[in-house]
Design a protein around this motif. Sequence first.
Motif, mmCIF file in Angstrom:
data_model
loop_
_atom_site.group_PDB
_atom_site.id
_atom_site.type_symbol
_atom_site.label_atom_id
_atom_site.label_comp_id
_atom_site.label_asym_id
_atom_site.label_seq_id
_atom_site.Cartn_x
_atom_site.Cartn_y
_atom_site.Cartn_z
ATOM 1 N N ARG A 41 42.877 36.086 41.530
ATOM 2 C CA ARG A 41 43.583 36.336 42.925
ATOM 3 C C ARG A 41 42.334 37.057 43.717
ATOM 4 O O ARG A 41 41.494 37.667 43.350
ATOM 5 N N HIS A 42 42.805 36.813 45.170
ATOM 6 C CA HIS A 42 41.598 37.396 45.767
ATOM 7 C C HIS A 42 41.817 39.046 45.912
ATOM 8 O O HIS A 42 43.034 39.687 45.895
ATOM 9 N N PRO A 43 40.627 39.791 45.843
ATOM 10 C CA PRO A 43 40.865 41.174 45.610
ATOM 11 C C PRO A 43 41.587 41.967 46.828
ATOM 12 O O PRO A 43 41.873 43.068 46.697
ATOM 13 N N LEU B 16 46.325 34.817 48.377
ATOM 14 C CA LEU B 16 45.114 34.043 48.322
ATOM 15 C C LEU B 16 44.735 34.077 46.881
ATOM 16 O O LEU B 16 44.753 34.993 46.075
ATOM 17 N N ALA B 17 43.990 32.883 46.543
ATOM 18 C CA ALA B 17 43.404 32.573 45.172
ATOM 19 C C ALA B 17 41.995 32.276 45.448
ATOM 20 O O ALA B 17 41.604 31.610 46.371
ATOM 21 N N VAL B 18 41.200 32.719 44.679
ATOM 22 C CA VAL B 18 39.666 32.317 44.608
ATOM 23 C C VAL B 18 39.400 31.460 43.428
ATOM 24 O O VAL B 18 39.578 31.917 42.156
ATOM 25 N N GLN B 19 38.849 30.427 43.627
ATOM 26 C CA GLN B 19 38.305 29.481 42.593
ATOM 27 C C GLN B 19 36.881 29.286 42.603
ATOM 28 O O GLN B 19 36.334 29.178 43.706
ATOM 29 N N ASP B 20 36.085 29.126 41.501
ATOM 30 C CA ASP B 20 35.121 28.638 41.144
ATOM 31 C C ASP B 20 35.057 27.249 40.817
ATOM 32 O O ASP B 20 35.621 26.839 39.462
ATOM 33 N N VAL B 21 34.276 26.140 41.430
ATOM 34 C CA VAL B 21 34.660 24.861 41.357
ATOM 35 C C VAL B 21 33.264 24.153 41.007
ATOM 36 O O VAL B 21 32.378 24.343 41.981
ATOM 37 N N ASP B 22 33.063 23.397 40.122
ATOM 38 C CA ASP B 22 31.824 22.618 39.844
ATOM 39 C C ASP B 22 32.229 21.267 40.463
ATOM 40 O O ASP B 22 32.955 20.599 40.260
ATOM 41 N N VAL B 23 31.213 20.956 41.523
ATOM 42 C CA VAL B 23 31.374 19.537 42.202
ATOM 43 C C VAL B 23 29.812 18.913 41.850
ATOM 44 O O VAL B 23 29.663 18.127 42.791
ATOM 45 N N GLY B 24 29.234 19.220 40.677
ATOM 46 C CA GLY B 24 27.972 18.233 40.465
ATOM 47 C C GLY B 24 26.839 18.849 40.995
ATOM 48 O O GLY B 24 25.899 18.167 40.898
ATOM 49 N N GLU B 25 26.931 20.042 41.457
ATOM 50 C CA GLU B 25 25.639 20.785 42.122
ATOM 51 C C GLU B 25 25.055 21.865 41.124
ATOM 52 O O GLU B 25 25.711 21.925 39.906
ATOM 53 N N VAL C 183 38.336 29.566 48.670
ATOM 54 C CA VAL C 183 39.541 30.415 48.944
ATOM 55 C C VAL C 183 40.611 29.532 49.490
ATOM 56 O O VAL C 183 40.399 28.846 50.201
ATOM 57 N N SER C 184 41.754 29.795 48.578
ATOM 58 C CA SER C 184 43.259 28.998 49.155
ATOM 59 C C SER C 184 44.414 29.674 49.000
ATOM 60 O O SER C 184 44.233 30.664 48.342
ATOM 61 N N LYS C 185 45.470 29.228 49.845
ATOM 62 C CA LYS C 185 46.426 30.067 49.795
ATOM 63 C C LYS C 185 47.287 29.834 48.412
ATOM 64 O O LYS C 185 46.990 28.805 47.621
ATOM 65 N N LEU C 186 48.004 30.906 47.987
ATOM 66 C CA LEU C 186 48.318 30.938 46.596
ATOM 67 C C LEU C 186 50.142 31.211 46.795
ATOM 68 O O LEU C 186 50.549 31.989 47.663
ATOM 69 N N GLU C 187 50.910 30.770 45.877
ATOM 70 C CA GLU C 187 52.282 30.781 45.796
ATOM 71 C C GLU C 187 52.595 31.589 44.607
ATOM 72 O O GLU C 187 51.828 31.889 43.834
ATOM 73 N N GLU C 188 53.897 32.131 44.629
ATOM 74 C CA GLU C 188 54.345 32.900 43.389
ATOM 75 C C GLU C 188 54.429 32.075 42.273
ATOM 76 O O GLU C 188 54.531 30.910 42.299
ATOM 77 N N ASN C 189 54.258 32.715 40.878
ATOM 78 C CA ASN C 189 54.524 32.147 39.634
ATOM 79 C C ASN C 189 53.215 30.875 39.572
ATOM 80 O O ASN C 189 53.689 30.192 38.726
ATOM 81 N N ARG D 71 34.595 32.552 56.437
ATOM 82 C CA ARG D 71 35.055 33.652 55.803
ATOM 83 C C ARG D 71 36.567 33.699 55.763
ATOM 84 O O ARG D 71 37.186 33.872 56.851
ATOM 85 N N MET D 72 37.195 34.146 54.569
ATOM 86 C CA MET D 72 38.663 34.529 54.631
ATOM 87 C C MET D 72 38.686 35.927 53.942
ATOM 88 O O MET D 72 38.455 36.103 52.578
ATOM 89 N N LYS D 73 38.984 36.942 54.545
ATOM 90 C CA LYS D 73 39.364 38.412 53.668
ATOM 91 C C LYS D 73 38.123 38.747 53.186
ATOM 92 O O LYS D 73 38.109 39.302 52.172
#
Length: 301
Positions: A154-156, A161-170, A177-183, A204-206
């Motif tokens: 979760r975004h602090p 909002l949710a925060v993801q660390d994504v491996d894209v081959g780099e 940072v993306s929007k998040l729903e409940e559950n 930049r988001m929040k």
Amino acid sequence: MDNTDNTDDVIRPSSTPDGGEQIVEYFKTHALLTREKALLQASVRDQKKLLVENGKLKKDIEQLKAQLQEKQRRRTAKALLATPPPILSPAPTTSVSQAPSPPSSQDQRERQTRRRRGERKARPTLDSPTLGAEPRVDVSRLDLRVGRILNIRRHPLAEGLAVQDVDVGEDAPRVVVSKLEENTDFEELQGSLAVLLCNVKAYRMKGLVSQARLLCCSASEDDGAELLAPPTGSTPGDRVTFLNYPGEPDRELQSKQKVWELVQPDLQVDSRGVANYKGCRFEVKGKGLCRAPSLTNCIIR
């Protein structure tokens, strides 16, 4: 008289009961051993049969377990929305390029000089458009890649909002940072594959900088969304290409050109669940097509 008695003893066969009982006992024992042998052989056959059936049941259980996990992952993915869509400007109208200003006397002298020298002016490239030249606006300008979600939290500073660390081959993973729903089940999303737009300009988001955009599909802007799924066997960094739109993507999409805003309305999922752009399918070469996990006839954003 004594001789006659002795002769009778020699001629008469022994008829003691012990010999007959031993024979009967032998046959009984033989019959019991034969029966036990038959039972043992039947038991071995039943055991082998049970082992085969147990192996089949174990394989069926593993398949059902994998299907259940996949369904749970799809349901969880619906809760994760892509980054909030940017505010779209009014529908673009066909802009009329301004007529180039008449060349100055200095330009005319330079042209004459080049002609005498046999030189020609370099043709403009797509990366450096000149005045009056309109670059192509299609899906080939998007740098779409397969990525694996390594971590999600979760975004602090924002619960939605949710925060993801994504491996894209780099060399290092990208922060998204993306929007998040409940559950939303973070454990189900962690380790899953997704399709990302990697040449979007970082924003930049929040307080956190988002370096890419997760592509998801939904029936409408207000409905729940699910992540667009790359084909089985894809690895982080694989390019998503389009057969009818070859070419290298931009190094970074310029916000002034609004390439994403112009291309996005034509990104859709067809009736078979396959992602496409103007009928041309999302493809990872040698591995297959990108699909929506469960939705059909919907938009990609």
